[in-house]
Motif scaffolding. Sequence first.
Motif, PDB file in Angstrom:
ATOM      1  N   PRO A 143       7.942   0.109 -12.319  1.00  0.00           N
ATOM      2  CA  PRO A 143       7.913   1.053 -11.196  1.00  0.00           C
ATOM      3  C   PRO A 143       6.664   1.926 -11.151  1.00  0.00           C
ATOM      4  CG  PRO A 143      10.090   1.014 -12.179  1.00  0.00           C
ATOM      5  CD  PRO A 143       9.203   0.205 -13.077  1.00  0.00           C
ATOM      6  N   HIS A 144       6.208   2.407 -12.320  1.00  0.00           N
ATOM      7  CA  HIS A 144       5.018   3.270 -12.341  1.00  0.00           C
ATOM      8  C   HIS A 144       3.778   2.500 -11.892  1.00  0.00           C
ATOM      9  CE1 HIS A 144       6.952   6.713 -14.339  1.00  0.00           C
ATOM     10  NE2 HIS A 144       7.678   5.791 -14.964  1.00  0.00           N
ATOM     11  N   GLY A 145       3.663   1.265 -12.344  1.00  0.00           N
ATOM     12  CA  GLY A 145       2.531   0.456 -11.919  1.00  0.00           C
ATOM     13  C   GLY A 145       2.573   0.152 -10.443  1.00  0.00           C
ATOM     14  N   ALA A 146       3.782  -0.088  -9.913  1.00  0.00           N
ATOM     15  CA  ALA A 146       3.918  -0.364  -8.479  1.00  0.00           C
ATOM     16  C   ALA A 146       3.509   0.842  -7.651  1.00  0.00           C
ATOM     17  CB  ALA A 146       5.360  -0.764  -8.168  1.00  0.00           C
ATOM     18  N   VAL A 147       3.943   2.026  -8.072  1.00  0.00           N
ATOM     19  CA  VAL A 147       3.582   3.249  -7.328  1.00  0.00           C
ATOM     20  C   VAL A 147       2.079   3.477  -7.384  1.00  0.00           C
ATOM     21  CG1 VAL A 147       3.773   5.762  -7.337  1.00  0.00           C
ATOM     22  CG2 VAL A 147       5.830   4.353  -7.550  1.00  0.00           C
ATOM     23  N   ALA A 148       1.480   3.288  -8.554  1.00  0.00           N
ATOM     24  CA  ALA A 148       0.027   3.462  -8.680  1.00  0.00           C
ATOM     25  C   ALA A 148      -0.716   2.536  -7.729  1.00  0.00           C
ATOM     26  CB  ALA A 148      -0.404   3.210 -10.123  1.00  0.00           C
ATOM     27  N   ALA A 149      -0.237   1.288  -7.606  1.00  0.00           N
ATOM     28  CA  ALA A 149      -0.890   0.330  -6.714  1.00  0.00           C
ATOM     29  C   ALA A 149      -0.718   0.733  -5.249  1.00  0.00           C
ATOM     30  CB  ALA A 149      -0.316  -1.068  -6.948  1.00  0.00           C
ATOM     31  N   LEU A 150       0.472   1.231  -4.894  1.00  0.00           N
ATOM     32  CA  LEU A 150       0.714   1.655  -3.516  1.00  0.00           C
ATOM     33  C   LEU A 150      -0.153   2.863  -3.153  1.00  0.00           C
ATOM     34  CD1 LEU A 150       4.592   1.275  -3.353  1.00  0.00           C
ATOM     35  CD2 LEU A 150       2.923  -0.041  -2.034  1.00  0.00           C
ATOM     36  N   VAL A 151      -0.244   3.827  -4.079  1.00  0.00           N
ATOM     37  CA  VAL A 151      -1.082   5.008  -3.818  1.00  0.00           C
ATOM     38  C   VAL A 151      -2.545   4.600  -3.681  1.00  0.00           C
ATOM     39  CG1 VAL A 151      -1.938   7.166  -4.795  1.00  0.00           C
ATOM     40  CG2 VAL A 151       0.508   6.616  -4.927  1.00  0.00           C
ATOM     41  N   ALA A 152      -2.987   3.706  -4.545  1.00  0.00           N
ATOM     42  CA  ALA A 152      -4.375   3.234  -4.457  1.00  0.00           C
ATOM     43  C   ALA A 152      -4.624   2.562  -3.116  1.00  0.00           C
ATOM     44  CB  ALA A 152      -4.664   2.261  -5.597  1.00  0.00           C
ATOM     45  N   ARG A 153      -3.614   1.867  -2.609  1.00  0.00           N
ATOM     46  CA  ARG A 153      -3.747   1.192  -1.309  1.00  0.00           C
ATOM     47  C   ARG A 153      -4.012   2.200  -0.193  1.00  0.00           C
ATOM     48  NH1 ARG A 153      -1.653  -3.546   1.259  1.00  0.00           N
ATOM     49  NH2 ARG A 153      -1.195  -3.153   3.461  1.00  0.00           N
ATOM     50  N   THR A 154      -3.318   3.353  -0.249  1.00  0.00           N
ATOM     51  CA  THR A 154      -3.507   4.360   0.810  1.00  0.00           C
ATOM     52  C   THR A 154      -4.877   5.014   0.728  1.00  0.00           C
ATOM     53  OG1 THR A 154      -2.610   6.205  -0.489  1.00  0.00           O
ATOM     54  CG2 THR A 154      -1.034   4.863   0.750  1.00  0.00           C
ATOM     55  N   GLN A 155      -5.509   4.949  -0.430  1.00  0.00           N
ATOM     56  CA  GLN A 155      -6.813   5.598  -0.607  1.00  0.00           C
ATOM     57  C   GLN A 155      -7.988   4.671  -0.330  1.00  0.00           C
ATOM     58  OE1 GLN A 155      -6.396   6.946  -4.642  1.00  0.00           O
ATOM     59  NE2 GLN A 155      -5.264   8.805  -4.048  1.00  0.00           N
ATOM     60  N   GLU A 156      -7.687   3.424  -0.081  1.00  0.00           N
ATOM     61  CA  GLU A 156      -8.769   2.492   0.235  1.00  0.00           C
ATOM     62  C   GLU A 156      -9.318   2.773   1.617  1.00  0.00           C
ATOM     63  OE1 GLU A 156      -7.114  -1.353  -0.092  1.00  0.00           O
ATOM     64  OE2 GLU A 156      -6.991  -1.336  -2.275  1.00  0.00           O
ATOM     65  N   ARG A 157     -10.635   2.695   1.755  1.00  0.00           N
ATOM     66  CA  ARG A 157     -11.236   2.912   3.072  1.00  0.00           C
ATOM     67  C   ARG A 157     -11.101   1.667   3.927  1.00  0.00           C
ATOM     68  NH1 ARG A 157     -16.999   5.974   1.895  1.00  0.00           N
ATOM     69  NH2 ARG A 157     -16.111   7.896   1.047  1.00  0.00           N
ATOM     70  N   PRO A 158     -10.823   1.833   5.216  1.00  0.00           N
ATOM     71  CA  PRO A 158     -10.784   0.670   6.106  1.00  0.00           C
ATOM     72  C   PRO A 158     -12.148  -0.036   6.124  1.00  0.00           C
ATOM     73  CG  PRO A 158      -9.823   2.600   7.161  1.00  0.00           C
ATOM     74  CD  PRO A 158     -10.469   3.067   5.897  1.00  0.00           C
ATOM     75  N   PRO A 159     -12.176  -1.342   6.356  1.00  0.00           N
ATOM     76  CA  PRO A 159     -13.417  -2.120   6.299  1.00  0.00           C
ATOM     77  C   PRO A 159     -14.509  -1.602   7.228  1.00  0.00           C
ATOM     78  CG  PRO A 159     -11.509  -3.564   6.402  1.00  0.00           C
ATOM     79  CD  PRO A 159     -11.016  -2.179   6.608  1.00  0.00           C
ATOM     80  N   HIS A 160     -14.122  -0.967   8.362  1.00  0.00           N
ATOM     81  CA  HIS A 160     -15.164  -0.537   9.298  1.00  0.00           C
ATOM     82  C   HIS A 160     -15.809   0.768   8.892  1.00  0.00           C
ATOM     83  CE1 HIS A 160     -11.507   1.598  10.712  1.00  0.00           C
ATOM     84  NE2 HIS A 160     -12.367   2.541  11.078  1.00  0.00           N
ATOM     85  N   GLU A 161     -15.272   1.436   7.860  1.00  0.00           N
ATOM     86  CA  GLU A 161     -15.877   2.683   7.430  1.00  0.00           C
ATOM     87  C   GLU A 161     -17.022   2.418   6.475  1.00  0.00           C
ATOM     88  OE1 GLU A 161     -12.146   5.833   7.651  1.00  0.00           O
ATOM     89  OE2 GLU A 161     -13.217   5.463   5.789  1.00  0.00           O
ATOM     90  N   PRO A 162     -18.076   3.230   6.509  1.00  0.00           N
ATOM     91  CA  PRO A 162     -19.213   3.052   5.603  1.00  0.00           C
ATOM     92  C   PRO A 162     -18.796   3.332   4.159  1.00  0.00           C
ATOM     93  CG  PRO A 162     -19.421   5.133   6.812  1.00  0.00           C
ATOM     94  CD  PRO A 162     -18.253   4.414   7.412  1.00  0.00           C
TER      95      PRO A 162
END
Length: 317
Positions: free
Chosen positions: A298-317
């Motif tokens: 569960p902790h690893g899954a949450v870490a991956a989900l949070v990291a996903r929200t912090q990724e910049r969209p491809p169109h951003e510099p």
Amino acid sequence: MALVERVLAGDRRALAQAITAIVEREPAGRPLLAALHPKAGRARIVGLTGAPGVGKSTLTAALTRHWRRAGLSVAIVAVDPTSPFSGGALLGDRIRMGELATDPGVFFRSLATRGAMGGLAAATGDVVTALDAAGFDRIIVETIGTGQAEVDVITMVHSCVVVLIPGMGDGVQAFKAGILEIADLFVINKADHEGAERLHEQMAAMLELAPKQEGYAVPILATVATTDEGIDSVADGLDAHWQHLLRSGKHHERDLLRARTQLQRLLQAQLLAPFEQGAGEAAFEAAVRDVAERRVDPHGAVAALVARTQERPPHEP
């Protein structure tokens, strides 16, 4: 904003409209709260909690009548449980306190929990802010009456009243549930019933074992709310607790607790928002399956989900 000006001027219809916008999360709700928040901070906020059937609504009505006789305006936020089947709520407190509906110095609002835990609706804090900004002298927050779980009320009030009655084993329930620790006043309602003195003795013994508030002894008061017996003592007890908060500086601590809790809940909601729809929801459900099938902890899954929200969209510099 015209609606804000009307709320601050005491327009009850405008206040009802503003609260509806806040509770229903309408687009106007957030700007309304932003404008009303700086105007709040003057009301004294009292919470009433306890098991079902102890007479919280009757006590609320009696306290309201007492304060109205003293010339104080009163707002009541009564939280009712939401049906798990229809999603609706009975809002029974509105029925039981109908006698106050015609008093211009009283404002009553029922809220459905809509799945929120802890005895309160998710929007309760925002509604209290609106009522505070509207200039009410006293605000009463009455929880749903689920008993052992409703300790959240302490995070948004200045004084918390725990209501008990004889013959329900409430003393033991309070001790087990942690309700003991949140009480600033205990009120034994229906004190004309058999067993009231024994309940008082039990609670007094439990308070000897409970953590103490420095400079303040939690009182155990007796009432018969249906006849207003003992209500003056409850109001005096609330005044004494307020003076204790002012003398000790704990008034500010309660305000900090309320602000901290609101921020924590909003942050939790913001963190969950990306996973409640679209691709985010799919990612969340995939993580649920991975955890259930032991492919990730569960902790690893949450870490991956949070990291996903912090990724910049491809169109951003």
